[in-house]
Design a protein around this motif. Structure first.
Motif, short mmCIF file in Angstrom:
data_model
loop_
_atom_site.label_atom_id
_atom_site.label_comp_id
_atom_site.label_asym_id
_atom_site.label_seq_id
_atom_site.Cartn_x
_atom_site.Cartn_y
_atom_site.Cartn_z
N TYR A 1 29.38 21.54 46.22
CA TYR A 1 29.33 22.66 47.17
C TYR A 1 28.01 22.61 47.95
CZ TYR A 1 29.66 27.42 48.99
OH TYR A 1 29.71 28.51 49.82
N ARG A 2 26.91 22.42 47.25
CA ARG A 2 25.61 22.32 47.92
C ARG A 2 25.57 21.13 48.88
NH1 ARG A 2 23.52 24.13 42.81
NH2 ARG A 2 23.24 21.99 42.13
N SER B 1 29.32 32.40 48.48
CA SER B 1 29.05 31.48 47.37
C SER B 1 29.83 31.94 46.13
CB SER B 1 27.56 31.40 47.07
OG SER B 1 27.04 32.68 46.86
N CYS C 1 27.72 21.89 51.97
CA CYS C 1 27.06 22.87 52.84
C CYS C 1 25.96 22.21 53.66
CB CYS C 1 26.48 24.02 52.01
SG CYS C 1 27.74 25.15 51.38
N PHE D 1 31.61 21.47 40.76
CA PHE D 1 31.69 22.40 41.89
C PHE D 1 30.32 22.67 42.52
CE2 PHE D 1 31.29 26.69 43.63
CZ PHE D 1 32.14 26.56 44.71
N GLN D 2 29.35 23.09 41.72
CA GLN D 2 28.04 23.47 42.28
C GLN D 2 27.36 22.34 43.05
OE1 GLN D 2 27.93 26.56 42.82
NE2 GLN D 2 25.95 27.04 41.91
N PRO E 1 31.39 29.36 40.07
CA PRO E 1 32.05 28.13 39.60
C PRO E 1 33.17 28.39 38.59
CG PRO E 1 29.67 27.86 39.58
CD PRO E 1 29.95 29.29 39.90
N ILE F 1 36.36 29.35 40.42
CA ILE F 1 36.90 28.16 41.09
C ILE F 1 37.59 27.27 40.07
CG2 ILE F 1 36.26 26.03 42.31
CD1 ILE F 1 36.13 28.55 44.08
N LEU G 1 36.39 26.21 51.41
CA LEU G 1 35.24 27.12 51.39
C LEU G 1 34.21 26.77 52.46
CD1 LEU G 1 34.71 27.38 47.53
CD2 LEU G 1 35.54 29.20 49.05
N VAL G 2 33.96 25.49 52.65
CA VAL G 2 32.88 25.06 53.54
C VAL G 2 33.35 24.86 54.98
CG1 VAL G 2 31.14 23.27 53.97
CG2 VAL G 2 31.63 24.00 51.62
N LEU H 1 36.75 22.95 47.88
CA LEU H 1 35.45 22.85 48.54
C LEU H 1 35.58 22.79 50.06
CD1 LEU H 1 33.85 20.36 46.04
CD2 LEU H 1 32.93 22.63 46.57
N TYR H 2 36.50 21.96 50.54
CA TYR H 2 36.71 21.83 51.98
C TYR H 2 37.13 23.17 52.59
CZ TYR H 2 36.80 16.69 51.33
OH TYR H 2 36.51 15.39 51.04
#
Length: 171
Positions: free
Chosen positions: A160-161, A96, A164, A156-157, A99, A102, A47-48, A44-45
């Motif tokens: 992730y939101r 995006s 973000c 994940f979802q 999931p 990932i 990706l974001v 996550l880190y």
């Protein structure tokens, strides 16, 4: 050439907080053998927060050494954990990602974690020692991979939101 990009105070505070979350998540789940959120959080880190993941990751690794000691296992963390963000950079170019993809990456990384760590033993003690060390840990790697897959699939979802949104907040 700059060794480190300039960080704003807000970015530095955010990165320190994210490092602490990595460490706290690892410590809080340590009682469950080979179940951890570090893999998912690193994905996550990456990706974001993109390149900030490297600072976050190495602060986490330093904290691990300071708390648990600087044994051979710790030196393997210096090269094993960075494999995951490297693969995220290589495999996920879309803003995006799905999931399931990932989750598969996280699961595979968990299953290969012991193999990656055994490289230290290969260098220090030879192929026989590395093979014995890795093969003895296969049941733990299977649990690690399954745990990573399931946690990523579920978390994940929403995470992730959340991250973000955190990125959009100016500190």
């Amino acid at each position: 050439m700059k060794a480190f990009p300039r960080l704003t105070t807000g970015e530095l505070v955010r990165d320190a907080l994210l490092s602490a979350i990595l460490f706290i998540s690892q410590v809080s789940l340590a009682w469950i053998s080979n179940v951890e959120l570090v893999s998912l959080l690193l994905i996550l880190y990456t990706l974001v927060f993109k390149k900030h993941v490297w600072l976050i990751l190495y602060v986490f690794i330093a904290l691990e050494g300071l708390v648990y000691g600087f044994g051979l296992w710790w030196f393997s963390y210096l090269y094993v954990w960075p494999i995951l963000p490297a693969f995220v950079f290589l495999l996920f170019k879309t803003p995006s990602p799905k999931p399931f993809g990932i989750s598969v990456l996280s699961g595979i990384f968990g299953m290969l974690f012991g193999l990656f760590c055994s490289l230290s033993y290969l260098i220090l003690s030879g192929p026989g020692a590395a093979f014995i060390w890795w093969s003895a840990g296969i049941p733990f790697d299977l649990v690690h991979g399954a745990g990573n897959f399931i946690l990523a699939l579920i978390l994940f979802q929403p995470l992730y939101r959340l991250l973000c949104r955190l990125k959009r907040i100016q500190l």
